[in-house]
Scaffold this motif. Structure first.
Motif, PDB file in Angstrom:
ATOM      1  N   MET A  64      -2.823   2.527   1.368  1.00  0.00           N
ATOM      2  CA  MET A  64      -1.519   2.175   0.808  1.00  0.00           C
ATOM      3  C   MET A  64      -1.463   0.692   0.461  1.00  0.00           C
ATOM      4  O   MET A  64      -1.009   0.309  -0.624  1.00  0.00           O
ATOM      5  CB  MET A  64      -0.405   2.497   1.810  1.00  0.00           C
ATOM      6  CG  MET A  64      -0.123   3.956   2.017  1.00  0.00           C
ATOM      7  SD  MET A  64       1.123   4.164   3.309  1.00  0.00           S
ATOM      8  CE  MET A  64       2.537   3.336   2.600  1.00  0.00           C
ATOM      9  N   TYR A  87       3.030   7.510  -9.380  1.00  0.00           N
ATOM     10  CA  TYR A  87       3.755   6.308  -8.972  1.00  0.00           C
ATOM     11  C   TYR A  87       5.206   6.336  -9.408  1.00  0.00           C
ATOM     12  O   TYR A  87       5.531   6.737 -10.528  1.00  0.00           O
ATOM     13  CB  TYR A  87       3.070   5.071  -9.569  1.00  0.00           C
ATOM     14  CG  TYR A  87       3.757   3.771  -9.232  1.00  0.00           C
ATOM     15  CD1 TYR A  87       3.832   3.327  -7.910  1.00  0.00           C
ATOM     16  CD2 TYR A  87       4.327   2.978 -10.231  1.00  0.00           C
ATOM     17  CE1 TYR A  87       4.463   2.131  -7.599  1.00  0.00           C
ATOM     18  CE2 TYR A  87       4.952   1.771  -9.924  1.00  0.00           C
ATOM     19  CZ  TYR A  87       5.021   1.361  -8.602  1.00  0.00           C
ATOM     20  OH  TYR A  87       5.651   0.180  -8.286  1.00  0.00           O
ATOM     21  N   ILE A 148      -6.805   8.912   1.815  1.00  0.00           N
ATOM     22  CA  ILE A 148      -5.548   9.665   1.728  1.00  0.00           C
ATOM     23  C   ILE A 148      -5.776  11.143   2.022  1.00  0.00           C
ATOM     24  O   ILE A 148      -4.997  11.778   2.752  1.00  0.00           O
ATOM     25  CB  ILE A 148      -4.896   9.475   0.343  1.00  0.00           C
ATOM     26  CG1 ILE A 148      -4.528   8.001   0.111  1.00  0.00           C
ATOM     27  CG2 ILE A 148      -3.672  10.365   0.204  1.00  0.00           C
ATOM     28  CD1 ILE A 148      -3.638   7.391   1.170  1.00  0.00           C
ATOM     29  N   MET A 190       3.941   8.351  -0.150  1.00  0.00           N
ATOM     30  CA  MET A 190       3.722   7.039   0.463  1.00  0.00           C
ATOM     31  C   MET A 190       4.776   6.072  -0.066  1.00  0.00           C
ATOM     32  O   MET A 190       4.873   5.852  -1.270  1.00  0.00           O
ATOM     33  CB  MET A 190       2.321   6.549   0.120  1.00  0.00           C
ATOM     34  CG  MET A 190       1.230   7.412   0.728  1.00  0.00           C
ATOM     35  SD  MET A 190      -0.357   7.298  -0.162  1.00  0.00           S
ATOM     36  CE  MET A 190      -0.171   8.677  -1.321  1.00  0.00           C
ATOM     37  N   ASN A 192       6.711   2.296  -0.023  1.00  0.00           N
ATOM     38  CA  ASN A 192       6.599   0.867   0.256  1.00  0.00           C
ATOM     39  C   ASN A 192       7.938   0.229  -0.105  1.00  0.00           C
ATOM     40  O   ASN A 192       8.385   0.335  -1.244  1.00  0.00           O
ATOM     41  CB  ASN A 192       5.475   0.249  -0.584  1.00  0.00           C
ATOM     42  CG  ASN A 192       5.246  -1.213  -0.276  1.00  0.00           C
ATOM     43  OD1 ASN A 192       5.143  -1.609   0.873  1.00  0.00           O
ATOM     44  ND2 ASN A 192       5.155  -2.034  -1.318  1.00  0.00           N
ATOM     45  N   ARG A 284       6.681   0.300   5.680  1.00  0.00           N
ATOM     46  CA  ARG A 284       5.956   1.378   5.008  1.00  0.00           C
ATOM     47  C   ARG A 284       6.245   2.689   5.728  1.00  0.00           C
ATOM     48  O   ARG A 284       6.439   2.702   6.942  1.00  0.00           O
ATOM     49  CB  ARG A 284       4.448   1.123   5.036  1.00  0.00           C
ATOM     50  CG  ARG A 284       3.980  -0.172   4.392  1.00  0.00           C
ATOM     51  CD  ARG A 284       2.550  -0.509   4.803  1.00  0.00           C
ATOM     52  NE  ARG A 284       2.451  -0.681   6.245  1.00  0.00           N
ATOM     53  CZ  ARG A 284       1.295  -0.906   6.890  1.00  0.00           C
ATOM     54  NH1 ARG A 284       0.159  -0.973   6.225  1.00  0.00           N
ATOM     55  NH2 ARG A 284       1.285  -1.060   8.201  1.00  0.00           N
ATOM     56  N   VAL A 286       5.157   7.163   5.373  1.00  0.00           N
ATOM     57  CA  VAL A 286       4.439   8.226   4.661  1.00  0.00           C
ATOM     58  C   VAL A 286       4.993   9.557   5.136  1.00  0.00           C
ATOM     59  O   VAL A 286       4.903   9.890   6.326  1.00  0.00           O
ATOM     60  CB  VAL A 286       2.921   8.164   4.923  1.00  0.00           C
ATOM     61  CG1 VAL A 286       2.206   9.268   4.146  1.00  0.00           C
ATOM     62  CG2 VAL A 286       2.356   6.799   4.542  1.00  0.00           C
TER      63      VAL A 286
END
Length: 354
Positions: A64, A87, A148, A190, A192, A284, A286
């Protein structure tokens, strides 16, 4: 970081190793009872004994970091229009619209994300459409895919272990959840929280991630031990939650709540901007979403009808996920989430008057 007093909101910590390692029937029955209690009272759980090696979680975090450190123009090359893959840049989504709750500023959640998941072509014996699943895109980042996929495999195992426990905890026929998840839509997201670290003055409408429930059956969450995640308690107030050492957070999705007619709760949660003493802290997370078979029809099980016969209307996993994603990613308010939206409104009223 201050701890909540014992009498306050608490997310139970449960060791699921008797199911992971093959414990005795008595040990498994104890775990199932603890899961039933936690899902009935809170809808969020912390689990230990999940069996994900530290080096696998570390590889996930490193992958990540490598991707999100890329320049924005490089990350934008992996945007996939109309699919729950690839993304998503900051402020391109608004999770509250997945509940039909309008925000003063649409598409204002400041996290950035990258999604991968199961593909329809993985199920070679079934005639499934990639429109319901999605084709993965993989960044040109060293060992990103291997790191991943290693974590994804473990997270999928944990999710399926949990649904096995759910069968026992709810007194269902063994294998019930298997029957609605043998070609499940599974997605690894994921996140951020992308504001730069440092002192900052935040717009009052800026959110880390708006209030929402998760869409499917169960979510397995790895997260930093940084404040930000907030869970709506039965008192209709928001409470801070962060994972303990070596623990994963688990929460139920809408479809499990619908199966049980809200006996088990799809708990509302959100992410506030991670600000400590006026300073942004990087955060972060996930999430592994285990959402169910695209063609499964989810309806309240007869054993969970209330005395008046009230139950959720049957809905296919495909239609439910489509409506939720249209809200969060396309700005189309979801009108089919009345129970959840009302809880958000009550909480907002309490927050405004406190």
């Amino acid at each position: 970081m201050s701890q909540l007093p014992p009498e306050s909101f608490e997310v139970p910590v449960i060791d699921i190793s008797p199911y992971v390692l093959g414990g005795s029937p008595q040990e498994q029955a104890r775990v199932a009872a603890e899961i039933d209690d936690a899902c009935s009272r809170v809808g969020f759980i912390q689990i230990r004994g999940h069996g994900i090696p530290a080096e696998v979680a570390g590889g996930l975090a490193g992958a990540m970091d490598d991707f999100f450190a890329l320049p924005m123009e490089a990350k934008n090359e992996y945007r996939v229009a109309g699919a729950n893959r690839g993304y998503s840049p900051p402020k391109s989504e608004s999770l509250s619209l997945s509940l039909g709750v309008e925000s003063a500023t649409r598409m204002n959640d400041f996290f950035e994300a990258f999604n991968i998941g199961i593909e329809a072509r993985s199920f070679t014996d079934l005639d499934l459409s990639e429109a319901d699943y999605g084709i993965n895109v993989w960044p040109d980042v060293e060992k990103f895919r291997a790191r991943i996929e290693s974590y994804y495999t473990h997270a999928a195992r944990v999710a399926r272990t949990l649904t096995t426990i759910f069968d026992d905890a709810l007194g269902l026929t063994p294998g019930f959840f298997d029957s609605i998840t043998d070609h499940s839509i599974d997605v690894l997201r994921m996140n951020n929280y992308a504001l730069p670290e440092g002192t900052v003055t935040l717009d009052g409408e800026l959110k880390g991630m708006g209030e929402h429930t998760d869409f499917g059956l169960v979510t397995v969450l790895w997260a930093d031990q940084v404040e930000g995640l907030q869970v709506l308690g039965s008192d209709q107030r928001w409470h801070d939650v962060w994972p303990e050492d070596d623990a994963l957070l688990v929460n139920l999705g809408d479809l499990t709540a619908q199966l049980t007619n809200d006996r088990w709760m799809s708990t509302l949660h959100r992410v506030a901007p991670p600000v400590v003493n006026g300073t942004i802290k990087r955060r972060r997370s996930v999430a592994f979403f285990h959402d169910g078979n695209v063609d499964a029809v989810i309806e309240t099980l007869p054993s969970f009808f209330d005395e008046s016969g009230l139950a959720y209307e049957p809905v296919s996993v495909r239609d439910h996920i489509k409506a939720k994603l249209a809200g969060s990613r396309q700005g189309k308010s979801n009108t089919a989430a009345g129970r959840e939206a009302e809880r958000v409104r009550v909480a907002a009223q309490l927050e405004a008057t406190s």
